[in-house]
Design a protein around this motif. Structure first.
Motif, PDB file in Angstrom:
ATOM      1  N   GLU A 127      70.357  13.329  35.180  1.00 11.04           N
ATOM      2  CA  GLU A 127      69.416  12.272  35.567  1.00 11.04           C
ATOM      3  C   GLU A 127      68.922  12.483  36.994  1.00 11.04           C
ATOM      4  O   GLU A 127      67.723  12.333  37.281  1.00 11.04           O
ATOM      5  N   TYR A 177      68.834   1.898  24.736  1.00 13.10           N
ATOM      6  CA  TYR A 177      69.751   2.579  25.653  1.00 13.10           C
ATOM      7  C   TYR A 177      71.152   1.972  25.561  1.00 13.10           C
ATOM      8  O   TYR A 177      72.145   2.704  25.488  1.00 13.10           O
ATOM      9  N   LEU A 211      68.474   8.810  30.881  1.00  9.21           N
ATOM     10  CA  LEU A 211      68.536   9.573  29.634  1.00  9.21           C
ATOM     11  C   LEU A 211      68.538   8.657  28.411  1.00  9.21           C
ATOM     12  O   LEU A 211      69.195   7.613  28.399  1.00  9.21           O
ATOM     13  N   TYR A 212      67.799   9.071  27.394  1.00  9.48           N
ATOM     14  CA  TYR A 212      67.836   8.448  26.070  1.00  9.48           C
ATOM     15  C   TYR A 212      68.217   9.515  25.048  1.00  9.48           C
ATOM     16  O   TYR A 212      68.094  10.713  25.309  1.00  9.48           O
ATOM     17  N   HIS A 219      75.775  13.966  32.461  1.00 10.26           N
ATOM     18  CA  HIS A 219      74.674  13.019  32.277  1.00 10.26           C
ATOM     19  C   HIS A 219      74.120  12.586  33.633  1.00 10.26           C
ATOM     20  O   HIS A 219      72.903  12.580  33.852  1.00 10.26           O
ATOM     21  N   ALA A 233      63.337   6.496  23.465  1.00  6.00           N
ATOM     22  CA  ALA A 233      62.859   6.272  24.826  1.00  6.00           C
ATOM     23  C   ALA A 233      61.544   5.497  24.818  1.00  6.00           C
ATOM     24  O   ALA A 233      61.378   4.519  25.560  1.00  6.00           O
ATOM     25  N   PHE A 256      64.035  11.350  28.407  1.00  2.29           N
ATOM     26  CA  PHE A 256      64.299  10.542  29.593  1.00  2.29           C
ATOM     27  C   PHE A 256      63.064   9.739  29.984  1.00  2.29           C
ATOM     28  O   PHE A 256      61.939  10.097  29.648  1.00  2.29           O
ATOM     29  N   ALA A 260      65.786   8.598  37.097  1.00  3.84           N
ATOM     30  CA  ALA A 260      65.523   8.920  35.694  1.00  3.84           C
ATOM     31  C   ALA A 260      66.665   8.387  34.854  1.00  3.84           C
ATOM     32  O   ALA A 260      67.794   8.214  35.342  1.00  3.84           O
TER      33      ALA A 260
END
Length: 388
Positions: free
Chosen positions: A91, A265, A105-106, A87, A112, A247, A103
């Protein structure tokens, strides 16, 4: 007093009568330009797998390797113990690729978009959205509590008038490539308008990321706009990159605020680490194999020329999304079914996804399609649209 069963049944019957009832198709194969449905192979022209990466051997192998090491599930949210090395690496790679400081992440594009809008905006702010924005953007704006205002599609003059009359914090939100029409937002002009009126610009680049720009970095890269011009950038990973998730990319301040405040998130399980690892491999392929973008661009031009020569009702789009405007929901569905009987999978898009009387066939092209397959589709469309 109406019971729930009666209410739900009436709602379903209303959809059936209007010709708007939706049914799921079940694939019996991997995603690709040829998919198997009910024991039959069909040419697939409705997937968002624009670069043909969803079943790429390198990505599959990377997923398997990561699953063997990290397991299948992430086990928790990012802020508990679900944030793994893949992860974090992804990113950082996405931030570098998009030219942004950070960045985040979702788990999905919907999460997001609604997550960032409900975190950045508050009551008293004003949010301006293109009328053809994706539902997740519209929902996020409505959920945010800010004053929600829409402007005519791609109309920067109308937007500027609204912005000039507005007070307080202002956010303009658009799709980079519009998912149902396939056309692009005038991002450079929008950024100029936002700059003049001290507004932030947010771009949802779900359908441009991986495809547009010299390196595939998307709509904002094609428009030469960095974090100053587009402070909030969202893109999904389940389309051109062939995996899953999404993202947000932006400043250090934006991303840190989202980590602390974005409920979408904080309160959801992280995507599996193996998916993040597979996405890293997909990103490497986007960098290495520019031929995918150039081949896709050639197929788009071939399809458009052929459709125009055949007199098909093609809409204005230079993207991989090539809609044919039908109008009637029932007729769009019938043409789609006729195509399926010939072995072509083409989705009929009907209200409420699109406005009333604008039902269409949403044709999507992939870098994995061949010129012959595109020509076969054109012939089938000409026959099916005419009823022959």
């Amino acid at each position: 007093m109406e019971g729930f069963e009666a209410r739900l049944g009436a709602a379903l019957e209303e959809r059936r009568v209007a010709g708007l009832y939706r049914r799921r198709l079940t694939l019996e194969s991997s995603q690709g330009v040829v998919v198997r449905i009910a024991g039959r192979d069909c040419l697939n022209f409705c997937s968002n797998d624009y670069l043909g990466l969803a079943a790429h051997p390198r990505i599959v192998a990377r997923f398997q390797q990561a699953a063997a090491h990290y397991g299948v599930g992430s086990g928790a949210s990012h802020l508990v113990c679900g944030h793994s090395a893949p992860h974090h690496e992804l990113e950082e790679a996405l931030a570098e690729f998009t030219g942004r400081p950070r960045a985040l992440l979702y788990s999905s594009g919907y999460m997001a978009n609604t997550g960032v809008l409900t975190s950045v905006l508050r009551k008293g702010d004003q949010v301006f959205e293109d009328r053809l924005n994706h539902a997740s953007l519209l929902d996020g704006g409505l959920f945010s509590g800010a004053r929600f205002r829409r402007f005519p599609h791609n109309d920067t003059i109308a937007l500027e008038k609204k912005l000039s009359a507005a007070e307080g914090a202002k956010l303009v939100v658009v799709d980079g490539v519009f998912s149902m029409d396939g056309d692009s937002a005038p991002l450079a002009d929008l950024a100029d308008v936002c700059h003049r009126h001290e507004a932030w610009l947010m771009v949802d680049d779900a359908h441009g990321f991986g495809v547009l720009g010299d390196r595939g970095a998307g709509s904002t890269a094609a428009a030469a706009l960095g974090v100053q011009g587009v402070p909030v950038l969202m893109a999904t990973l389940g389309k051109a990159l062939g995996t899953a998730g999404a993202f947000i990319a932006g400043s250090e301040l934006l991303i840190e605020m989202l980590i602390q405040h974005s409920r979408n998130y904080i309160y959801t399980t992280a995507i599996p680490p193996a998916v993040a690892a597979a996405t890293l491999e997909a990103l490497a392929l986007v960098r290495e194999e520019a031929w995918r973008r150039s081949h896709l661009a050639a197929l788009i031009q071939r399809f458009r020329l052929g459709a125009e020569q055949l007199g098909l009702p093609i809409m204005a789009s230079d993207s991989a999304i090539q809609p044919l405007l039908i109008g009637s929901s029932q007729r769009a569905f019938e043409i789609s079914e006729r195509l399926l009987s010939q072995g072509f999978l083409v989705a009929a898009i009907r209200p409420p996804t699109v406005p009333a009387n604008t039902a269409r066939l949403r044709i999507t092209l992939s870098a994995s399609h061949t010129e012959t397959q595109v020509d076969q589709l054109l012939e089938a469309l000409a026959n099916s649209a005419s009823g022959s």
